[in-house]
Scaffold this motif. Structure first.
Motif, short mmCIF file in Angstrom:
data_model
loop_
_atom_site.label_atom_id
_atom_site.label_comp_id
_atom_site.label_asym_id
_atom_site.label_seq_id
_atom_site.Cartn_x
_atom_site.Cartn_y
_atom_site.Cartn_z
N ASN A 162 -8.13 -18.79 24.94
CA ASN A 162 -9.43 -19.46 24.79
C ASN A 162 -9.79 -20.26 26.03
OD1 ASN A 162 -10.18 -18.72 22.09
ND2 ASN A 162 -8.52 -20.00 21.36
N TYR A 163 -8.79 -20.92 26.62
CA TYR A 163 -9.03 -21.72 27.82
C TYR A 163 -9.19 -20.83 29.05
CZ TYR A 163 -7.91 -25.79 24.99
OH TYR A 163 -7.94 -26.77 24.02
N LEU A 164 -8.44 -19.72 29.08
CA LEU A 164 -8.61 -18.77 30.18
C LEU A 164 -10.04 -18.22 30.19
CD1 LEU A 164 -5.24 -16.82 29.86
CD2 LEU A 164 -5.95 -18.13 31.87
N LEU A 165 -10.54 -17.86 29.03
CA LEU A 165 -11.88 -17.31 28.93
C LEU A 165 -12.96 -18.32 29.31
CD1 LEU A 165 -11.31 -15.34 25.62
CD2 LEU A 165 -12.03 -14.29 27.78
N ALA A 166 -12.64 -19.61 29.19
CA ALA A 166 -13.60 -20.66 29.53
C ALA A 166 -13.46 -21.12 30.98
CB ALA A 166 -13.41 -21.86 28.58
N SER A 167 -12.55 -20.49 31.74
CA SER A 167 -12.29 -20.89 33.13
C SER A 167 -12.83 -19.86 34.10
CB SER A 167 -10.78 -21.08 33.33
OG SER A 167 -10.27 -22.07 32.45
N ASP A 168 -12.67 -20.14 35.39
CA ASP A 168 -13.22 -19.27 36.43
C ASP A 168 -12.15 -18.62 37.31
OD1 ASP A 168 -16.06 -19.97 35.94
OD2 ASP A 168 -15.41 -21.97 36.59
N ILE A 169 -11.12 -19.40 37.67
CA ILE A 169 -10.14 -18.93 38.65
C ILE A 169 -8.74 -19.28 38.16
CG2 ILE A 169 -9.28 -19.21 41.02
CD1 ILE A 169 -12.22 -19.93 41.80
N TYR A 170 -7.84 -18.31 38.21
CA TYR A 170 -6.45 -18.58 37.85
C TYR A 170 -5.69 -18.98 39.11
CZ TYR A 170 -1.89 -18.40 35.73
OH TYR A 170 -0.65 -18.78 35.27
N ILE A 171 -4.92 -20.08 39.01
CA ILE A 171 -4.21 -20.62 40.17
C ILE A 171 -2.73 -20.74 39.86
CG2 ILE A 171 -4.68 -23.01 39.46
CD1 ILE A 171 -4.94 -23.68 42.49
N SER A 172 -1.90 -20.37 40.82
CA SER A 172 -0.45 -20.55 40.70
C SER A 172 0.14 -20.82 42.08
CB SER A 172 0.20 -19.31 40.09
OG SER A 172 1.61 -19.40 40.16
N PHE A 173 0.98 -21.85 42.14
CA PHE A 173 1.67 -22.21 43.39
C PHE A 173 3.15 -21.82 43.29
CE2 PHE A 173 0.33 -25.55 46.70
CZ PHE A 173 1.09 -24.95 47.71
N SER A 174 3.47 -20.89 42.42
CA SER A 174 4.86 -20.55 42.11
C SER A 174 5.66 -20.14 43.35
CB SER A 174 4.89 -19.41 41.08
OG SER A 174 6.21 -19.10 40.72
N LYS A 175 6.95 -20.51 43.34
CA LYS A 175 7.85 -20.15 44.43
C LYS A 175 8.51 -18.79 44.22
CE LYS A 175 9.14 -24.99 45.34
NZ LYS A 175 10.27 -25.96 45.33
N SER A 176 8.58 -18.34 42.97
CA SER A 176 9.26 -17.08 42.67
C SER A 176 8.74 -16.51 41.36
CB SER A 176 10.78 -17.30 42.58
OG SER A 176 11.45 -16.11 42.25
N GLU A 177 8.47 -15.20 41.34
CA GLU A 177 8.02 -14.51 40.13
C GLU A 177 8.59 -13.10 40.14
OE1 GLU A 177 6.32 -15.64 37.63
OE2 GLU A 177 5.48 -17.52 38.40
N GLY A 178 8.61 -12.50 38.95
CA GLY A 178 8.91 -11.08 38.86
C GLY A 178 7.60 -10.32 38.94
N MET A 179 6.93 -10.21 37.84
CA MET A 179 5.53 -9.79 37.78
C MET A 179 4.90 -10.70 36.75
SD MET A 179 2.82 -8.10 38.52
CE MET A 179 3.42 -6.94 39.73
N ALA A 180 4.14 -11.70 37.24
CA ALA A 180 3.66 -12.78 36.38
C ALA A 180 2.67 -12.25 35.35
CB ALA A 180 3.02 -13.87 37.23
#
Length: 368
Positions: free
Chosen positions: A262-280
C-alpha cells in the motif's frame, strides 16, 4: 508419465524473502508434471500460509524444532522418515540450516541448493570477519555434497565461482499480479503521514540493519533532500531506534507494516543504500508498483539496470556521488510513468522465466 516428486526444505514458512521465492516456485509450477512438498525445519511458521499451501495440494511437513540449533543437531533422522514416506527424486534446499540438514542425506536424492546472497559479504556483515570465516567454511563444506548449486542472480553466481565453478543462476522473481487487485488510497496514506499530494516520496522496505546501510541513508537524506521530498522507511531491526533519533521531519519511520505494498503504491521512487544483496525482492516488488529505482551501485543492483539497459528506470549511486545522482533522478523522473515501470518488470522479471529456469534444472537432474 509419473510426476517428478520435489521437496523444498526451508527454515520456516513465513513472509520473508527466501521463503517467498520458494512459495512462488511451488505455487506456480506445473502440477501435471510435478508433485510438490515443503518441509520447514522449525515450528515458527505462519499458519495462514500453511493453510494456503494445503488448499493448493502442496504437501506440508514440519520437523517441529523450537530453534535452529535443535534442528541442526537432530533434524537428520526426522527428515529421513519424512523423505522415506514421500520418496522424492529431488530435494531443493534454501539457506544454511536447510543446506546443512540436506547435505547429510547421502546420494539417494538429487540435492539442489539455491544461494540467496553473497555468502562471504552477508556473513561478514552479520557475524564479523573472524566468526564469519568459520561459518562460511562450514556452509561451503556442506554445499560440496550437493549436485547443483544455483545463485539467485548472476552476481551471486559470480561470487560462487571460486568455490563452485559449475554453479548456475536463476534470477529471483515474484508473482506480483496481486498488486493489480490491491485497493489503496494514495492521498489518504499521504495525509496520514502529513505528506503533500504532489510531493516526491522515496521509500525503503527491509531490515533496518548495518548491512542495509540505513544510517547512511538517513544521514544523506537529511543532508540533501528538498522540502518537497519525503523518505518512508518500513521495517524493523537493530538500528530502528538510531534511525528514529536521527530522522528529520520529512523522514517517516513506520517499523513493521503488514501490507507494505500500500505504501509502495503511494510512493514514487524506491531507494536502497544496501551494501550487499542477492537479488533484492523488495526492488522487484517496487517495480511492480510502478516505482523508479534509486539504488547503491553494488553488483546485484547494477545487474538489474543491465537487464533493463534499453530504458530509463532510475539511478545508481554511492557515498561520494549521492547528491549528484539525486539531482539527476529529480530531473529525469516522471510521475506519470508508473505503468511503464510495471511493464518493464513483467518483461524482465516475470515469474514464468524463473519457473522455466528451475524446471530445466529439475528435468536435467532426474536424468542423471
Amino acid at each position: 508419465m509419473d510426476k517428478i516428486k520435489i521437496v523444498f526444505v526451508v527454515t520456516f514458512v513465513k513472509n520473508v524473502g527466501v521463503y517467498n521465492v520458494v512459495s512462488n516456485i511451488a505455487s506456480n509450477i506445473n502440477y501435471k508434471k510435478y508433485d510438490v512438498s515443503i518441509i520447514s525445519c522449525i515450528n515458527d511458521n505462519d499458519q495462514g500460509e500453511i493453510e494456503r499451501l494445503k488448499k493448493m495440494n502442496i504437501h506440508y511437513y514440519c520437523l517441529n524444532y523450537k530453534n535452529k540449533l535443535q534442528a541442526l543437531f537432530f533434524g537428520k533422522m526426522k527428515i529421513k522418515k519424512i523423505l522415506n514416506e514421500i520418496n522424492p527424486q529431488i530435494i531443493h534446499s534454501h539457506a544454511i540450516l536447510a543446506d546443512s540438514i540436506v547435505s547429510s542425506l547421502g546420494k539417494k536424492y538429487q540435492k539442489i541448493s539455491t544461494i540467496h546472497c553473497n555468502l562471504k559479504e552477508d556473513y561478514e556483515h552479520h557475524y564479523g570477519k573472524i566468526k564469519s570465516s568459520f561459518i562460511l567454511k562450514f556452509h561451503l563444506n556442506r554445499l560440496k555434497k550437493f549436485d547443483e548449486i544455483i545463485g539467485c542472480s548472476k552476481s551471486v553466481k559470480n561470487s560462487l565461482n571460486n568455490y563452485f565453478p559449475k554453479s548456475k543462476y536463476v534470477v529471483n522473481c515474484l508473482n506480483t499480479s496481486k498488486f493489480s487487485n490491491i485497493r489503496y488510497d494514495k492521498l489518504n496514506i499521504r495525509d496520514k503521514l502529513n505528506i503533500g499530494h504532489n510531493d516526491y516520496v522515496y521509500i525503503y522496505v527491509g531490515s533496518l540493519s548495518e548491512r542495509k546501510n540505513v544510517i547512511e541513508l538517513v544521514n544523506k537524506f537529511n543532508m540533501y533532500s528538498n522540502v518537497n521530498e519525503h523518505l518512508i522507511l518500513i521495517g524493523d531491526g537493530p538500528l530502528y531506534e538510531e534511525c528514529l533519533s536521527l530522522a528529520k521531519e520529512n523522514i517517516h519511520i513506520l517499523g513493521y507494516v503488514n501490507e507494505p505494498s500500500n505504501y509502495l503504491l503511494a510512493s514514487d521512487i524506491y531507494i536502497s543504500f544496501s551494501k550487499s544483496e542477492g537479488m533484492a525482492l523488495s526492488v522487484i516488488e517496487a517495480m511492480s508498483c510502478g516505482l523508479y529505482l534509486f539504488l547503491s551501485d553494488i553488483e546485484s543492483h547494477s545487474e538489474i539496470f543491465e537487464m533493463v539497459n534499453e530504458e530509463y528506470i532510475g539511478e545508481l549511486f554511492n557515498s561520494e556521488n549521492f547528491h549528484i545522482q539525486l539531482m539527476k533522478i529529480r530531473k529525469l523522473y516522471k510521475k506519470d510513468d508508473k505503468k511503464k515501470m510495471m511493464l518493464i518488470k513483467e518483461r524482465k522479471f516475470n515469474i514464468e522465466s524463473m519457473i522455466k529456469g528451475y524446471c530445466e534444472i529439475y528435468e536435467e537432474s532426474v536424468k542423471k
